[in-house]
Design a protein around this motif. Structure first.
Motif, PDB file in Angstrom:
ATOM      1  N   MET A  55      16.478  28.235  13.639  1.00 17.77           N
ATOM      2  CA  MET A  55      16.724  29.573  14.175  1.00 17.77           C
ATOM      3  C   MET A  55      17.911  29.566  15.128  1.00 17.77           C
ATOM      4  O   MET A  55      18.772  30.460  15.084  1.00 17.77           O
ATOM      5  CB  MET A  55      15.478  30.090  14.894  1.00 17.77           C
ATOM      6  CG  MET A  55      15.626  31.506  15.430  1.00 17.77           C
ATOM      7  SD  MET A  55      14.117  32.113  16.238  1.00 17.77           S
ATOM      8  CE  MET A  55      13.015  32.172  14.826  1.00 17.77           C
ATOM      9  N   LEU A  56      17.985  28.546  15.995  1.00 19.67           N
ATOM     10  CA  LEU A  56      19.106  28.434  16.928  1.00 19.67           C
ATOM     11  C   LEU A  56      20.415  28.268  16.176  1.00 19.67           C
ATOM     12  O   LEU A  56      21.430  28.903  16.513  1.00 19.67           O
ATOM     13  CB  LEU A  56      18.885  27.247  17.866  1.00 19.67           C
ATOM     14  CG  LEU A  56      20.008  26.964  18.878  1.00 19.67           C
ATOM     15  CD1 LEU A  56      20.178  28.137  19.834  1.00 19.67           C
ATOM     16  CD2 LEU A  56      19.720  25.672  19.655  1.00 19.67           C
ATOM     17  N   THR A  58      21.125  29.253  13.160  1.00 20.39           N
ATOM     18  CA  THR A  58      21.457  30.518  12.505  1.00 20.39           C
ATOM     19  C   THR A  58      22.009  31.524  13.508  1.00 20.39           C
ATOM     20  O   THR A  58      23.009  32.201  13.236  1.00 20.39           O
ATOM     21  CB  THR A  58      20.216  31.107  11.805  1.00 20.39           C
ATOM     22  OG1 THR A  58      19.716  30.169  10.852  1.00 20.39           O
ATOM     23  CG2 THR A  58      20.564  32.400  11.087  1.00 20.39           C
ATOM     24  N   LEU A  59      21.368  31.616  14.672  1.00 23.78           N
ATOM     25  CA  LEU A  59      21.817  32.564  15.693  1.00 23.78           C
ATOM     26  C   LEU A  59      23.213  32.209  16.211  1.00 23.78           C
ATOM     27  O   LEU A  59      24.043  33.097  16.442  1.00 23.78           O
ATOM     28  CB  LEU A  59      20.823  32.604  16.852  1.00 23.78           C
ATOM     29  CG  LEU A  59      19.457  33.238  16.543  1.00 23.78           C
ATOM     30  CD1 LEU A  59      18.529  33.110  17.746  1.00 23.78           C
ATOM     31  CD2 LEU A  59      19.616  34.706  16.140  1.00 23.78           C
ATOM     32  N   LEU A  60      23.468  30.899  16.379  1.00 25.81           N
ATOM     33  CA  LEU A  60      24.790  30.477  16.854  1.00 25.81           C
ATOM     34  C   LEU A  60      25.876  30.712  15.809  1.00 25.81           C
ATOM     35  O   LEU A  60      27.058  30.841  16.146  1.00 25.81           O
ATOM     36  CB  LEU A  60      24.757  28.990  17.239  1.00 25.81           C
ATOM     37  CG  LEU A  60      23.987  28.630  18.506  1.00 25.81           C
ATOM     38  CD1 LEU A  60      23.982  27.127  18.715  1.00 25.81           C
ATOM     39  CD2 LEU A  60      24.588  29.327  19.724  1.00 25.81           C
ATOM     40  N   SER A  61      25.473  30.770  14.543  1.00 22.89           N
ATOM     41  CA  SER A  61      26.463  30.994  13.483  1.00 22.89           C
ATOM     42  C   SER A  61      27.003  32.419  13.516  1.00 22.89           C
ATOM     43  O   SER A  61      28.126  32.668  13.050  1.00 22.89           O
ATOM     44  CB  SER A  61      25.854  30.700  12.106  1.00 22.89           C
ATOM     45  OG  SER A  61      24.924  31.708  11.730  1.00 22.89           O
ATOM     46  N   LEU A  62      26.235  33.357  14.070  1.00 28.71           N
ATOM     47  CA  LEU A  62      26.667  34.760  14.088  1.00 28.71           C
ATOM     48  C   LEU A  62      27.890  34.988  14.983  1.00 28.71           C
ATOM     49  O   LEU A  62      28.873  35.582  14.535  1.00 28.71           O
ATOM     50  CB  LEU A  62      25.500  35.669  14.497  1.00 28.71           C
ATOM     51  CG  LEU A  62      24.325  35.686  13.508  1.00 28.71           C
ATOM     52  CD1 LEU A  62      23.210  36.584  14.025  1.00 28.71           C
ATOM     53  CD2 LEU A  62      24.783  36.147  12.125  1.00 28.71           C
ATOM     54  N   THR A  87      30.884  40.575   9.927  1.00 30.29           N
ATOM     55  CA  THR A  87      30.004  39.406  10.074  1.00 30.29           C
ATOM     56  C   THR A  87      28.690  39.611   9.331  1.00 30.29           C
ATOM     57  O   THR A  87      28.212  38.715   8.620  1.00 30.29           O
ATOM     58  CB  THR A  87      29.726  39.127  11.566  1.00 30.29           C
ATOM     59  OG1 THR A  87      30.935  38.713  12.195  1.00 30.29           O
ATOM     60  CG2 THR A  87      28.668  38.054  11.740  1.00 30.29           C
ATOM     61  N   TYR A  91      27.422  37.410   6.224  1.00 32.28           N
ATOM     62  CA  TYR A  91      26.158  36.673   6.219  1.00 32.28           C
ATOM     63  C   TYR A  91      25.284  37.116   5.048  1.00 32.28           C
ATOM     64  O   TYR A  91      24.611  36.288   4.416  1.00 32.28           O
ATOM     65  CB  TYR A  91      25.402  36.871   7.531  1.00 32.28           C
ATOM     66  CG  TYR A  91      24.214  35.939   7.639  1.00 32.28           C
ATOM     67  CD1 TYR A  91      24.393  34.594   7.943  1.00 32.28           C
ATOM     68  CD2 TYR A  91      22.919  36.398   7.398  1.00 32.28           C
ATOM     69  CE1 TYR A  91      23.315  33.721   8.012  1.00 32.28           C
ATOM     70  CE2 TYR A  91      21.838  35.536   7.463  1.00 32.28           C
ATOM     71  CZ  TYR A  91      22.042  34.199   7.768  1.00 32.28           C
ATOM     72  OH  TYR A  91      20.975  33.340   7.817  1.00 32.28           O
ATOM     73  N   SER A 122      18.369  29.777   4.270  1.00 31.24           N
ATOM     74  CA  SER A 122      19.043  30.016   5.549  1.00 31.24           C
ATOM     75  C   SER A 122      20.021  28.912   5.917  1.00 31.24           C
ATOM     76  O   SER A 122      21.121  29.180   6.418  1.00 31.24           O
ATOM     77  CB  SER A 122      18.002  30.173   6.666  1.00 31.24           C
ATOM     78  OG  SER A 122      17.190  31.297   6.440  1.00 31.24           O
TER      79      SER A 122
END
Length: 286
Positions: A55-56, A58-62, A87, A91, A122
């Motif tokens: 999850m971290l 994925t969130l940092l990829s945004l 973005t 995604y 993911s």
């Protein structure tokens, strides 16, 4: 009447441009994601990877994709809102591309838990999303050279080039980090091998720095800039970034959880080699 006709033509042109950009984004996503979509270790990650770390990641990829939209992207953006919109599209392109291909490869199938399916897709979607953003540089633009001049101007700044090095380092390190060979190489190496690899990595990185300088892409670098300044600003900084990213990727994938300090350091140095090459090469590609 003529005004309405002009508006209709303009609207149709905008739709055609968007469809073309979207198709290019899917092409970039497929091109970038193939190496990891067909890697068995990446399939396993979706099954056993720590949910919080995924999850971290994925969130940092945004925010990474938002920054890439600002500096490159598959269509022109002028505001933060445009970058966020691009973005989300990138995604979605990355997620849908990964889902379709993993389904066709038989990696995702009925009977699997929802957590495993989402995990497998993911982890792949991040690289595919980066590929969607890189589509403009990889596959060329259809809207003309002048329209992308501002983005090229942004990416020639020092901050822009460092950011692109980060993106390139993440992509290439992510492609090989889950493989057993990275850990195997680190076990086979002695301390002297590690020192030699560090030196070779710095030499390869500086060769890319020299190539960018000679191509004249970095407008902030004066022809009179001393070599030591280039070495410190790009090569050393770039290598430090590659080490940090390599360690984070290995931690995210759980590859170094059971290792001692010296083992973690050695495997990080090994992964930093492809990460450094990816980061340096991104400055030439973009």
């Amino acid at each position: 009447m003529a005004s309405k006709s002009t508006k209709d033509k303009s609207k149709k042109s905008d739709i055609n441009t968007f469809v073309t950009d979207l198709a290019r984004a899917y092409g970039g996503a497929i091109l970038f994601s193939f190496p990891i979509l067909m890697t068995m270790e990446m399939w396993w990650l979706g099954f056993y990877m720590n949910g919080g770390r995924l999850m971290l990641f994925t969130l940092l990829s945004l925010p990474l994709l938002i920054g890439l939209s600002y500096f490159d992207g598959f269509e022109d953006t002028f505001t933060l809102k445009d970058d966020v919109r691009e973005t989300l599209i990138a995604y979605f392109v990355g997620f849908s591309t990964s889902a379709i291909l993993l389904l066709l490869f038989g990696v995702v199938k009925s009977g699997m838990s929802a957590d495993e399916i989402i995990g497998k897709i993911s982890i792949q979607a991040v690289a595919a999303g980066l590929g969607a953003m890189f589509a403009q540089s990889l596959l060329g633009g259809g809207a003309g050279v002048d329209e992308h001049a501002e983005k090229r101007k942004r990416s020639t700044s020092y901050a822009g080039q460092i950011f692109l090095m980060v993106v390139g380092a993440i992509f290439l390190s992510m492609s090989v980090a889950p493989t057993e060979e990275v850990e195997l190489i680190s076990h086979q190496m002695t301390d002297w091998h590690a020192v030699g690899l560090i030196l070779i990595t710095l030499i390869v990185m500086h060769a890319f720095v020299y190539a960018v300088e000679k191509r004249g892409d970095d407008k902030e670098i004066s022809p009179d800039t001393p070599e030591w300044s280039l070495f410190l600003r790009f090569t050393v900084v770039g290598y430090a970034i590659a080490l940090l990213i390599s360690f984070y990727i290995l931690w995210t994938f759980g590859s170094i959880d059971d290792m001692g300090f010296s083992e973690k350091l050695r495997v990080t140095i090994v992964l930093a080699f492809p990460a450094s090459v990816g980061g340096s090469a991104s400055r030439l590609i973009l």
